[in-house]
Design an enzyme around this catalytic site. Structure first.
Site, short mmCIF file in Angstrom:
data_model
loop_
_atom_site.label_atom_id
_atom_site.label_comp_id
_atom_site.label_asym_id
_atom_site.label_seq_id
_atom_site.Cartn_x
_atom_site.Cartn_y
_atom_site.Cartn_z
N CYS A 108 -32.81 -100.19 -111.27
CA CYS A 108 -34.13 -100.56 -110.80
C CYS A 108 -34.02 -101.53 -109.65
O CYS A 108 -33.46 -102.61 -109.78
CB CYS A 108 -34.94 -101.20 -111.93
SG CYS A 108 -36.58 -101.69 -111.38
N GLY A 119 -41.86 -87.66 -111.64
CA GLY A 119 -42.38 -89.02 -111.55
C GLY A 119 -43.66 -89.11 -110.75
O GLY A 119 -44.77 -88.86 -111.24
N ALA A 136 -39.86 -98.55 -118.82
CA ALA A 136 -38.74 -99.44 -119.16
C ALA A 136 -39.15 -100.53 -120.14
O ALA A 136 -40.23 -101.11 -120.02
CB ALA A 136 -38.21 -100.08 -117.88
C1 LIG Z 1 -44.48 -96.57 -110.13
C2 LIG Z 1 -43.10 -96.24 -110.57
C3 LIG Z 1 -42.53 -96.94 -111.65
C4 LIG Z 1 -41.24 -96.65 -112.07
N1 LIG Z 1 -40.71 -97.32 -113.14
C5 LIG Z 1 -39.47 -96.99 -113.60
C6 LIG Z 1 -38.94 -97.61 -114.76
O1 LIG Z 1 -39.59 -98.43 -115.40
N2 LIG Z 1 -37.69 -97.27 -115.16
C7 LIG Z 1 -36.94 -96.34 -114.49
O2 LIG Z 1 -35.81 -96.05 -114.87
N3 LIG Z 1 -37.44 -95.71 -113.39
C8 LIG Z 1 -38.68 -96.02 -112.94
N4 LIG Z 1 -39.18 -95.36 -111.83
C9 LIG Z 1 -38.36 -94.33 -111.16
C10 LIG Z 1 -38.74 -92.93 -111.63
O3 LIG Z 1 -38.51 -92.78 -113.00
C11 LIG Z 1 -37.94 -91.85 -110.87
O4 LIG Z 1 -36.56 -92.03 -111.11
C12 LIG Z 1 -38.17 -91.92 -109.37
O5 LIG Z 1 -39.50 -92.28 -109.08
C13 LIG Z 1 -37.85 -90.60 -108.67
O6 LIG Z 1 -38.66 -89.53 -109.15
P1 LIG Z 1 -40.05 -89.08 -108.41
O7 LIG Z 1 -39.73 -88.90 -106.97
O8 LIG Z 1 -40.44 -87.84 -109.12
O9 LIG Z 1 -41.02 -90.19 -108.62
C14 LIG Z 1 -40.48 -95.65 -111.40
C15 LIG Z 1 -41.06 -94.95 -110.34
C16 LIG Z 1 -42.36 -95.23 -109.93
C17 LIG Z 1 -42.93 -94.46 -108.77
#
Ligand SMILES: Cc1cc2nc3c(=O)[nH]c(=O)nc-3n(C[C@H](O)[C@H](O)[C@H](O)COP(=O)(O)O)c2cc1C
Ligand SMILES: Cc1cc2nc3c(=O)[nH]c(=O)nc-3n(C[C@H](O)[C@H](O)[C@H](O)COP(=O)(O)OP(=O)(O)OC[C@H]3O[C@@H](n4cnc5c(N)ncnc54)[C@H](O)[C@@H]3O)c2cc1C
Ligand SMILES: Cc1cc2nc3c(=O)[nH]c(=O)nc-3n(C[C@H](O)[C@H](O)[C@H](O)COP(=O)(O)OP(=O)(O)OC[C@H]3O[C@@H](n4cnc5c(N)ncnc54)[C@H](O)[C@@H]3O)c2cc1C
Ligand SMILES: Cc1cc2nc3c(=O)[nH]c(=O)nc-3n(C[C@H](O)[C@H](O)[C@H](O)COP(=O)(O)O)c2cc1C
Ligand code: FES
Ligand code: FES
Lengths: 239, 308, 308, 239
Positions: B129, B264, B45
């Site tokens: 977020c 993610g 982000a």
């Molecule tokens: C450490 C971390 C940082 C994240 N930072 C952002 C971010 O900056 N912007 C955003 O839209 N989503 C952010 N997310 C959300 C992920 O992009 C994703 O939508 C969410 O983790 C679900 O996918 P996953 O289960 O594969 O991690 C973040 C997730 C994690 C774990």
């Protein structure tokens, strides 16, 4: 970067502490670096390199929660998925200087390999190792074989009673290498030794610098423990 | 070509991309494998100014999941454009910029700044977020505010806008319909569920921020359900995410109605996971007798409809 | 006495009870251990008439969780009173009857019927079951409908009424405040998150009902966060649940603000889990230097307040 | 009810199929019953009793997903958390009758122990065992040692080509015991044998009758496979 390493041995060395030896592909490993180890749990677990002999790496670890419990159940022949070595290490170019190594609990492991490598270079060291109690002391003999070693225990059941800061106050040295819990690092970072290095243990996500989980405040910004560290000059970080 | 997916602004050579915040700006992963193999990259982000984020601890582990409260740490939109995008432009992959902010004005500024760079092929509007005091999630839990912000960002952006939905709502379909009506070119979903862990030895929350976003395999069933519901009520494409770690997880999202998939948390468990999934996909499609991956998009509800 | 918890209508010898739907009417577990050791038992949902429930498969496994779509299978309120409660009345434990229905009238009938039996010490108003076509969750996602139903059931019941909240809402605190204002004597939370799994070899949802309720360790972080939020805005007690499997999970809920804890899915993994937790509690309280278990209730937010 | 049993052996017996032997506390076990086995996964996995010798129970299982994969990795000496024996069994009081045993794939295991117990009682049996292909056939010799045994494979690579229903059509018997996939059970339930019993494999939650996960429609209601079954008379259930 990622390796599937074979467990050679894995056994208790003190109350709740284990020693695991694994054979790795590439054994050019700086002391102070760590491996990010896959266990039964989702996130990897950072473990410092406690020793390297040929292509055999030693980890010394305390059983804390599910991840280290799972590690403790691995047997010789099992294969472990590890990332590493990661991070920077302690600066070994200390010729002519006297180095004091200060370790607390699970901060002790990286100091053993560091001391060995300093000894190889003929650098004089003194070690102060802090533990909770007599039963949790490990690697005392190994450290003693490399030079003066002072053990402290919080409950006074072995060595000097109290914290590592007690003996540290009377030590004369040029450089300090330290690893242990945050309160200890805070204390030693404020000690009289001129050049002070601390190795920081923060909760990690990726372990490679991409997620900003492990950051530590620093004058004018922040540092990432996993990729900028784990070893920092005391002035570089705000503990 | 059986993996190629064409979406507004994006020509994905395969439907796999790292999710925002889990891949930084690609620099670290570029040391591990060639980023050109990725369908796209959703970068961390961006906000108007640089942000330090929340205090540590910022992550806590949960059963097959993790909580994070990074708090949008980033160097700010301008610095990302000048310091991070040039490196990313050297790879043959589609860059999606994640846009965040505390006020509509900040969102608009970031959208303008990021979309102006030719390396950026689309924006991902992060209205979901959970880890920042103002902005972020409240835009993502109220359909009216979400629509308004989508309209503003859409007007400010020279590139297609994908809106990232929060799962922390009563009706995900209402949110999706609202942003579609406001002009969103696509939807990305899901962001994290709001969660918490308490350390029983101290009695205090493990995260310094107290609450954080839950991600990882634990949330996949919720993500699949929401994609499945939203895909049936909108006409814009969905990039699905939430707990993906294997090639079958990818297919589950496609069957549910997604056109592409982001990965993610699994990047932390296995930094090679995107590469491995991309390499495994053709083989798995063969096994399942699927020609083009999108041949099965939405089949989970289409089959049901024809089944009853 | 350090485990004794006194709640409206309930004198719990310890704060541990099996959650509704995960313990039937106790008959099977009574063969495994003495049910009198339990603080209470939340029995399977009762409806006006007997119901067969949904088609099978009714369960699917997920990462550290499970989906269920049982669909309120039960013999009906009258049959439960005549066939199930006599057996339960032989144990020295508090029986909480779970009340469900499709219409307000059905809820009222079930509440009257169940509360009239002396074995039943309190009702748990199930406005949050995601697995039935009508009734169930829509009452649990709209504060106005939830309040209205609470009022009706409260008026019909001769026993205290605990309202069981659904986590599938944008604002759990609004739901909690609404049912408190409507006269609820307590809150039980959380019911399951709505989720789904798709079998990629067939392309169809694994559950015959397509969607189901996600329970188990995977959802604990969401449950803890919600209890933590609700405990700070209501004055009625909370019985917490969602992913409890260990004695530390119980303490996590108490720290978050719950006064007692229910154990659901973990009974399938280990049918002795409630017994084991109850036996482990005093020892763990000793280790942590806690005298009475409720001494730490809500300490997670109280400490934060005083910390800042 | 719950036992922590020790793995004695665990090895492949056919393509994707394993045989595991464990030593149990109480070996009074009816054929057709099952154990609910804890693996690395959340929910337990139901496995039929394939044999009992002294206090040693045999499981025969196919590696399907994570749970059975985890089981396949257990080694001798490992301890397994099992609940059981659970459910009812096949009715052994068939003196003077001829019993045909019809098993498909992972439905074969309970029929071996059942056949042994019938043989002990001097009851004549014939077995029809259906597999996908030659490489997936297991326990053929063991079955043959107890009487006539017909193997079918879907691809015709071994034994008779096709489904178990082929040979079944020409068998004369009074009673049928069957276990296997639902389409097979449906077919055999409609066969010419007068008394037909089917053992049903449904997805389970608790395994002890408390959660209503495993129900099966029945004329005028439903039955719970885990506690009312898994063995039912064909007329008792709506397949
Ligand atoms: C450490 C971390 C940082 C994240 N930072 C952002 C971010 O900056 N912007 C955003 O839209 N989503 C952010 N997310 C959300 C992920 O992009 C994703 O939508 C969410 O983790 C679900 O996918 P996953 O289960 O594969 O991690 C973040 C997730 C994690 C774990
Ligand atoms: C660079 C570095 C080097 C380390 N070297 C060693 C070593 O050589 N020997 C050793 O015994 N320990 C070492 N640790 C600490 C070790 O990583 C933790 O004890 C371990 O992660 C605990 O995992 P667990 O599953 O047993 O505990 P849990 O408490 O169940 O872990 C839950 C989560 O918290 C994290 N966590 C818990 N404690 C720590 C901690 N102290 N530091 C960082 N994360 C933590 C875990 O990684 C995990 O994500 C090191 C930590 C770091 C950051
Ligand atoms: C009474 C009974 C006796 C059984 N006996 C045997 C046996 O002796 N040998 C053998 O190989 N298999 C047997 N099975 C099937 C066996 O339980 C499944 O193959 C096993 O549960 C699959 O688990 P998994 O984690 O490998 O697969 P996954 O597909 O990953 O499992 C996911 C979930 O689905 C369930 N599931 C998947 N397949 C089945 C199935 N066929 N029946 C019931 N649940 C299923 C699992 O239990 C789990 O909850 C029996 C099933 C029942 C109900
Ligand atoms: C198989 C199953 C059946 C359930 N049936 C009911 C029910 O009848 N009424 C109800 O209020 N909750 C029901 N629940 C929800 C549980 O009571 C509980 O709220 C939820 O599962 C979260 O707790 P857990 O994670 O400990 O299982 C059911 C849950 C499961 C897994
Ligand atoms: S752990 Fe991800 S940046 Fe350090
Ligand atoms: S599995 Fe729970 S009732 Fe059969």
């Amino acid at each position: 970067m990622r390796q599937f390493v074979t467990v050679l041995s894995n056994h208790p060395i003190a109350k709740g502490a284990m020693e695991m030896k694994v054979s790795v592909e590439n054994s050019v490993i700086a002391p102070g670096t760590f491996f990010h180890v896959k266990t039964s749990e989702l996130l990897r677990r950072p473990l410092s390199v406690a020793n390297v002999e040929g292509d055999v790496v030693t980890f010394l670890y305390k059983i804390i929660g599910k991840g280290t419990q799972d590690l403790a159940e691995r047997r010789p022949g099992d294969v472990l998925d590890v990332l590493g070595p990661l991070g920077n290490g302690f600066p070994l170019e200390q010729t002519g200087k006297r180095v004091v190594l200060v370790g607390g609990g699970i901060g002790v492991p990286p100091l053993y390999y560091t001391r060995r490598r300093l000894a190889d270079r003929g650098i004089e060291t003194v070690a102060i190792l802090g533990f909770d109690t007599k039963e949790s002391v490990f690697y005392e003999e190994a450290f003693c074989a490399l030079g003066e070693t002072i053990i402290t225990t919080v409950d006074g059941s072995y060595g000097e009673a109290g914290f590592v800061t007690g003996p540290l106050a009377r030590i004369e040295a040029d450089v300090l290498f330290s690893c242990g819990p945050e309160p200890m690092l805070k204390a030693v970072a404020a000690s009289h030794i001129e050049e002070r290095y601390v190795s920081i243990e923060n909760r990690m996500g990726c372990g490679i610098g991409a997620c900003f989980a492990c950051v530590c405040e620093a004058p004018g910004g922040y540092v990432k423990v996993c990729s900028d560290g784990p070893v920092f000059r005391a002035e570089e970080v705000t503990l | 070509m059986r993996l190629h997916v064409s979406l507004p602004g994006l020509q994905l050579k395969n439907p796999i991309m790292p999710a925002s915040g889990c891949f930084g700006f690609g620099e670290e992963f570029a040391k591990l494998y060639d980023l050109s193999m990725l369908g796209g990259i959703m970068i961390k982000a961006a906000t108007g100014e640089s942000r330090f984020g929340n205090a540590t601890p910022r992550v806590a582990e949960t059963a097959e999941g993790m909580l994070n409260a990074i708090g949008l740490q980033n160097p700010g939109a301008k610095a990302i454009v000048s310091d991070k995008l040039p490196f990313l432009s050297t790879f043959d992959t589609e860059i999606i910029a994640n846009v965040a902010g505390s006020t509509p004005e900040e969102y608009v500024y970031v959208a303008e700044t990021m979309s102006a760079d030719p390396t950026v092929k689309a924006l991902e509007l992060n209205i979901s977020c959970p880890n920042v005091k103002c902005g972020g999630m409240q835009f993502g839990t109220d359909p009216v505010m979400a629509a308004e912000l989508t309209r503003l960002v859409k007007a400010a952006s020279s590139k297609p806008v994908y809106v990232k939905l929060s799962p922390n709502v009563t009706s995900i379909t209402n949110m999706a319909k609202a942003v579609e009506a406001a002009g969103a070119d696509g939807i990305t979903m899901i962001n994290t569920l709001v969660g918490m862990r308490i350390d029983v030895t101290t009695g205090t929350p493990i995260l310094a921020n107290r609450i954080g976003g839950l991600s990882g395999p634990a949330i996949k069933p919720v993500a699949i359900r929401m994609v499945y519901e939203v895909a049936q009520v909108v006409d814009i494409p969905i990039i699905g995410m939430g707990g993906v770690r294997t090639v079958d997880d990818v297919l589950e999202f496609i069957y549910a109605g997604a056109s592409a998939v982001a990965v993610g948390t699994a990047n932390f468990e296995n930094p090679y996971v995107c590469q491995e999934i991309i390499e495994a996909l053709p083989h798995r499609l063969d096994e399942l007798g699927i020609d083009h991956i999108l041949d099965v998009r939405g089949k989970a509800y289409e089959q049901i409809v024809s089944r009853t």
